[in-house]
Design a protein around this motif. Structure first.
Motif, mmCIF file in Angstrom:
data_model
loop_
_atom_site.group_PDB
_atom_site.id
_atom_site.type_symbol
_atom_site.label_atom_id
_atom_site.label_comp_id
_atom_site.label_asym_id
_atom_site.label_seq_id
_atom_site.Cartn_x
_atom_site.Cartn_y
_atom_site.Cartn_z
ATOM 1 N N GLN A 681 -36.231 21.313 -19.006
ATOM 2 C CA GLN A 681 -37.291 20.536 -18.367
ATOM 3 C C GLN A 681 -36.759 19.608 -17.286
ATOM 4 O O GLN A 681 -37.461 18.702 -16.831
ATOM 5 C CB GLN A 681 -38.065 19.743 -19.425
ATOM 6 C CG GLN A 681 -38.817 20.632 -20.395
ATOM 7 C CD GLN A 681 -39.794 19.872 -21.269
ATOM 8 O OE1 GLN A 681 -40.029 18.693 -21.085
ATOM 9 N NE2 GLN A 681 -40.379 20.566 -22.238
ATOM 10 N N LYS A 683 -36.389 20.456 -14.411
ATOM 11 C CA LYS A 683 -37.292 20.767 -13.319
ATOM 12 C C LYS A 683 -38.475 21.537 -13.892
ATOM 13 O O LYS A 683 -38.298 22.522 -14.603
ATOM 14 C CB LYS A 683 -36.582 21.602 -12.250
ATOM 15 C CG LYS A 683 -37.458 21.930 -11.045
ATOM 16 C CD LYS A 683 -36.701 22.760 -10.013
ATOM 17 C CE LYS A 683 -37.591 23.102 -8.834
ATOM 18 N NZ LYS A 683 -36.863 23.933 -7.822
ATOM 19 N N ASP A 687 -38.366 27.125 -16.023
ATOM 20 C CA ASP A 687 -37.912 28.400 -15.460
ATOM 21 C C ASP A 687 -37.469 29.316 -16.606
ATOM 22 O O ASP A 687 -36.702 28.915 -17.485
ATOM 23 C CB ASP A 687 -36.748 28.155 -14.509
ATOM 24 C CG ASP A 687 -36.382 29.392 -13.687
ATOM 25 O OD1 ASP A 687 -36.693 30.515 -14.130
ATOM 26 O OD2 ASP A 687 -35.779 29.226 -12.618
#
Length: 734
Positions: A681, A683, A687
């Motif tokens: 987390q 970013k 992903d």
């Protein structure tokens, strides 16, 4: 409409057997109190009841038959049952003061309704035998002096000449011959309506859950002369506006006559399920048409040997039943597992999901899951048994106009403790998980607005369109949860279950699937190994996740704290998309449950230090896995358990050496989860690359390698069993 919570500690529904409606009580116990408690349990899960017009209900949901209402009225007038002023047997009802008993006021209903059935005329001129007969205040015969059956005010039961009539069912369980129900009140106040709704929903719960053939059911409520017609299925419950059955006999005749002459399928029965007598008990035969393990369409009939799951306790929802059964064409009568459930119509079927997951899998990998022998959607008269398309005729009944059965205002019952009041301050979360043992009550007014139902899909708060689905598994094992409750678990049992489940999750993730409901109930122990089951909510990870996949799923005590919260830990602006870390966190919670909700019976249970440690472990277990969920508190607590160092401060030194080793492995697993969650987390949105490492699951699995030491095994019993053993040992000292 206020719905009183029971103040008794007795959980009436838990006293009901799977094929019975029994309330056991002491001779001095008020049976009405037991009935009231049981009704409350049936009602409390319901949030609202949509209201539709009478004509809409009769035109679309009443069984379609060629009833000649006018000719039937003429016949009833000749029989002196009906006059221009209304139903002759009920003349006194319009002038009743309201202090009469229900039995005194409505006892003529049986004679009147059976007269309607006898006088029914058909537009094609062909006479037909009725399927049903009406009975007011039926006696659901007591079994013993202390066990009584609770029945509706009135009901329609199969006529003794009808093919579905079952004399054994009358003798053993009257609900199995009950087709639809009626509830009466002498007045027409809001209180009378509330009581009728409670009684009717209790009866609906019995009809839908005692009789395994039921797909939907009808009912009526009468407050003096105001009648409502009701319908329920696993998708929804709804009712009509009231109408005066004394002044509008045409509607009343149409309802009674249509139901009395309808076919079993039109009345909500599944023709694929048969009630039969086997030796000294009643059981079921279930016919399944669907794909077998070779992918070929096949039809087989299975006879039920017993239940492997607890019976359903709600009217709406999945209504899952899991049976031990055998194929009647199999001379060896080898036992298999048959699962019957109403699943969300917009999800992939469990058998299809499993087939996708196991594409290219080795035999060892396939052995981590149950083997599907047959599965398929139930068909009724050639059509798939879907709630929206078949049962609801393509309509979406709006839930925005309804009887309100819940409220935004809470009041403590007089005498409730300050702690109980504080524990249940107003919040949507806490109302969702309201528990009757805290002496609180619902307060709400009746709200009625009458929409025009449409065939345009409507968003639902609670239940989505469903499809009736059955599948058969080859392996008959025992869930980790059931092994625990029977004190049949060892430390090695939990370690094996955890390791095999991690491997199964690795196989799923190879096809980019996450499970979303890892729990002890979904891990099946079979021949010393674990098999992962219940893939109903499994989905493939990705950014194109459908809206329904954001629905919070899982077994409460074993859900990831992020899934419970529905938002990302690092940024509440992002809705959580379930990923492999969430399944692994559920694995960790299973380990915590094994450690703090069990204890070794082989220790010196009466030693002072051991007793203190048991008390400490019990307290931790009850805090982390509370009997009464409190999501607002639990979300914070569970996040702290995973992301902070709370777990490392627990009193692990008091455990035996094997359990200390288990504790340290769980702490390593927690630290790894914490680190990976923070990294993933850094970013947002998350992903998928954080989980694509081929060794992702093996990294977790390796942590448990140090526990593969048969010499260091321990029996692990539930805390209740440990408590009982301590009491027995203490008793032996005197």
């Amino acid at each position: 409409m206020g719905l009183d919570s029971p103040i008794s500690n007795v959980q009436s529904r838990e006293l009901d057997s799977d094929v019975d409606s029994l309330l056991e009580c002491d001779e001095e116990t008020d049976l009405d109190k037991f009935h009231s408690d049981a009704m409350w349990h049936a009602v409390k899960e319901l949030r609202n009841v949509p209201i539709v017009s009478v004509d809409f209900m009769l035109d679309n949901f009443l069984p379609t038959l060629c009833i000649d209402v006018q000719a039937t009225k003429d016949s009833l007038k000749r029989a002196d049952t009906l006059s221009e002023s209304g139903w002759r047997e009920l003349y006194d009802i319009t002038s009743a003061r309201g202090d009469e008993t229900e039995a005194a006021m409505f006892s003529p209903m049986e004679k009147m309704q059976n007269s309607i059935i006898a006088c029914t005329k058909f537009s094609d001129g062909v006479s037909r035998p009725p399927s049903l007969r009406m009975t007011t205040y039926p006696t659901f015969t007591p079994i013993t002096r202390k066990v009584a059956r609770i029945g509706p005010n009135a009901c329609a039961q199969f006529d003794a000449e009808y093919t579905l009539y079952h004399q054994d069912a009358i003798a053993e369980n009257s609900w199995l011959n009950t087709v639809y129900v009626e509830e009466y009140q002498t007045g027409c106040s809001e209180t009378n309506l509330k009581k009728n709704v409670q009684k009717l929903l209790w009866s609906f719960e019995r009809l839908m859950n005692v009789d395994h053939r039921r797909r939907f059911a009808f009912g009526t409520t009468v407050e003096k002369t105001n009648m409502r017609f009701w319908f329920c299925c696993r998708h929804i419950i709804f009712a009509t506006q009231p109408f005066d059955f004394m002044k509008e006999p045409d509607r009343y005749i149409k309802i009674i006559s249509s139901l009395a002459y309808a076919s079993p399928t039109q009345l909500g029965y599944d023709p694929n399920v048969e009630l039969i007598r086997e030796a000294d008990h009643l059981t079921w035969r279930i016919t399944i048409q669907g794909e077998n393990f070779d992918g070929q369409s096949d039809t087989k009939c299975y006879q039920v040997l017993g239940m492997l799951s607890a019976p359903p306790t709600k009217i709406c929802g999945r209504g899952t039943r899991i049976y031990k059964a055998y194929d009647i064409a199999d001379a060896s009568k080898r036992s298999v597992v048959l699962k019957d459930s109403w699943v969300d119509a917009d999800r992939a079927l469990e058998g299809d999901t499993l087939a996708t997951i196991l594409e290219g899998a080795s035999e060892d990998e396939r052995a981590l899951f149950l083997t599907v022998l047959q599965h398929g959607v139930v068909t009724i008269d050639g059509q798939e048994d879907r709630t929206r398309e078949l049962i609801l005729r393509g309509y979406d009944i709006s839930i925005n106009h309804y009887f309100s059965l819940s409220t935004s205002r809470w009041q403590p019952r007089p005498g409730a403790s300050p702690e109980a009041v504080k524990a249940f301050l107003p919040s949507a979360w806490e109302k969702m998980y309201f528990d009757p043992r805290h002496e609180m009550i619902y307060e709400a007014k009746i709200l009625e607005v009458h929409p025009t139902p449409s065939r345009k899909p409507q968003p639902s708060r609670r239940y989505r369109p469903q499809v009736h689905y059955r599948l058969v598994f080859q392996e008959l094992g025992v869930s980790l949860r059931d092994m625990s409750s029977k004190c049949e678990t060892k430390l090695s049992t939990f370690v094996t279950a955890i390791c095999d489940t991690i491997q199964a999750l690795g196989v799923m993730w190879r096809q980019r699937y996450v499970h979303r409901d890892i729990s002890p109930g979904n891990i099946i122990m079979y021949n010393g190994r674990a098999r992962l089951t219940d893939l109903e909510f499994a989905h493939q990870y990705g950014n194109d996740v459908k809206e329904y996949d954001h629905t919070r799923t899982g077994t409460y005590h074993f859900m990831s704290f992020e899934v419970l919260n529905k938002y990302c830990y690092r940024n509440l602006g992002f809705v959580v998309v379930p990923n492999p870390l969430h399944d692994m966190e559920s694995i960790w919670w299973i380990g915590v449950w094994a450690l703090f909700c069990h204890y070794s019976p082989n220790t010196a249970l009466l030693g002072s230090a051991v007793m203190d440690h048991i008390d400490c472990v019990r307290e931790i277990g009850e805090t982390v896995f509370p009997d009464v969920p409190n999501p607002l508190f639990d979300m914070r607590m569970r996040a702290d358990q995973v992301m902070e160092d709370c777990f490392s401060r627990y009193p692990w030194e008091g455990f035996t050496p094997p359990l200390q080793s288990f504790y340290h492995v769980l702490e390593q697993l927690r630290a790894e989860l914490c680190s990976r969650l923070k990294s993933s987390q850094a970013k947002l949105p998350v992903d998928i690359a954080h989980f694509t490492d081929p060794g992702f699951h093996n990294n977790f699995l390796r942590l448990f390698a140090v526990l593969n030491n048969p010499a260091g095994d321990e029996d692990l019993w539930t805390m209740d069993a440990i408590w009982d053993k301590q009491e027995a040992l203490l008793g032996g000292q005197f």
